[in-house]
Design a protein around this motif. Structure first.
Motif, short mmCIF file in Angstrom:
data_model
loop_
_atom_site.label_atom_id
_atom_site.label_comp_id
_atom_site.label_asym_id
_atom_site.label_seq_id
_atom_site.Cartn_x
_atom_site.Cartn_y
_atom_site.Cartn_z
N MET A 75 38.14 39.69 43.42
CA MET A 75 37.63 38.86 42.32
C MET A 75 38.76 38.24 41.52
SD MET A 75 34.19 39.91 40.36
CE MET A 75 34.48 41.65 40.21
N SER A 76 38.50 37.08 40.94
CA SER A 76 39.54 36.40 40.17
C SER A 76 39.61 36.97 38.75
CB SER A 76 39.22 34.91 40.10
OG SER A 76 38.06 34.73 39.31
N ILE A 77 40.71 36.66 38.09
CA ILE A 77 40.89 37.09 36.70
C ILE A 77 39.74 36.53 35.83
CG2 ILE A 77 42.36 36.77 34.66
CD1 ILE A 77 44.78 36.86 36.49
N ASN A 84 36.66 38.53 36.45
CA ASN A 84 36.83 39.86 35.83
C ASN A 84 36.59 39.79 34.33
OD1 ASN A 84 37.56 41.02 38.27
ND2 ASN A 84 39.77 40.90 37.87
N LEU A 85 37.22 38.79 33.70
CA LEU A 85 37.11 38.64 32.25
C LEU A 85 35.65 38.42 31.86
CD1 LEU A 85 38.65 38.33 29.50
CD2 LEU A 85 38.60 35.86 29.93
N SER A 86 34.99 37.54 32.59
CA SER A 86 33.61 37.22 32.28
C SER A 86 32.71 38.46 32.45
CB SER A 86 33.19 36.05 33.16
OG SER A 86 31.82 36.08 33.39
N ASN A 87 32.96 39.24 33.50
CA ASN A 87 32.17 40.46 33.72
C ASN A 87 32.40 41.47 32.60
OD1 ASN A 87 31.10 39.52 36.10
ND2 ASN A 87 32.64 40.51 37.40
N SER A 93 41.20 46.24 34.58
CA SER A 93 39.90 45.68 34.97
C SER A 93 39.86 44.15 34.82
CB SER A 93 38.76 46.28 34.14
OG SER A 93 38.60 47.63 34.46
N ILE A 94 40.83 43.60 34.09
CA ILE A 94 40.91 42.13 33.98
C ILE A 94 41.98 41.58 34.93
CG2 ILE A 94 41.45 40.17 32.47
CD1 ILE A 94 40.49 41.91 30.09
#
Ligand SMILES: *Cc1c(COP(=O)(O)O)cnc(C)c1O
Length: 217
Positions: free
Chosen positions: A1-3, A6-9, A211-212
């Motif tokens: 997954m992209s950064i 990740n940030l959005s999740n 996680s990000i």
């Protein structure tokens, strides 16, 4: 997954009232820029030199948080710009931050680090030392630091009941102090592995790195 994903999740799992500190230590400036472009403005670093280099080269509306163990002789390098120091773990460090902030005509916001983990490798005050510090007249006379709350790190363990107990203990201490100190607004607790529990236990600020941005070497 992209950064970006990740940030959005992560953001979807954090209530609006909780501040997300994106922990970018060891990661390149391009990663920070990528999250900045998604609207993230608060970043956490644990080395003064690395943070200062990033501050000098990245957009000036970024809020830089020092989240790591801090040596007194490094405070002067970040006093001009740092937004929040999470890990204040001694009266002498607080005195130095006050002194360096004064030179820049600033008031630097600080959190007092509380030792909540079972390991003795993690820095911080115990409850007695903490109460002594906040009631100390010399400390109350500091004009260039503002103690905004507490920070803690739980034990590194799979035992989530223990993690929850440690966070809940810190929250109780925070609530106790908050009733006497109007400036107490921030409770910094929770990292990638335990931030959901931390939020359930009353965290107002989480520090999330891997996680990000992916795992660090
Ligand atoms: C590195 C670090 C974090 C972030 O850890 P992750 O597990 O990558 O989310 C949070 N707080 C402190 C104090 C750190 O040093």
């Amino acid at each position: 997954m992209s950064i970006k994903e990740n940030l959005s999740n992560i953001k979807q799992t954090i209530p609006d009232a909780v501040t997300l500190v994106a922990v970018s230590k060891t990661k390149p400036m391009s990663f920070i820029q990528e999250t900045y472009d998604e609207g993230q403005r608060v970043f956490g670093e644990n080395r003064v030199q690395e943070m200062t280099e990033k501050w000098a080269n990245l957009p000036k509306d970024i809020e830089w948080h020092m989240i790591g163990h801090l040596q007194r002789n490094k405070v002067k390098y970040m006093a001009e710009y740092v937004s929040l120091v999470h890990g204040v773990d001694s009266p002498r460090l607080l005195a130095e931050i006050n002194k360096q902030a004064e030179k820049h005509n600033r008031v630097i916001s600080c959190l007092l680090q509380v030792h909540i983990a079972e390991e003795d490798t993690k820095f911080g005050f115990n409850e007695k030392e903490l109460l002594e510090l906040v009631n100390n007249e010399e400390f109350k006379a500091y004009n260039n630091v503002k103690i905004e709350g507490l920070m803690g790190m739980a034990t590194f363990t799979d035992n989530m009941d223990q993690v929850r107990r440690e966070f809940s203990g810190l929250k109780m201490l925070f609530t106790k102090l908050k009733s006497n100190y109007a400036d107490f607004t921030t409770l910094s607790m929770g990292m990638s592995g335990d931030y959901k529990i931390a939020i359930e236990e009353g965290s107002t600020m989480v520090r999330i790195g891997s996680s990000i941005f992916g795992s660090r070497n």
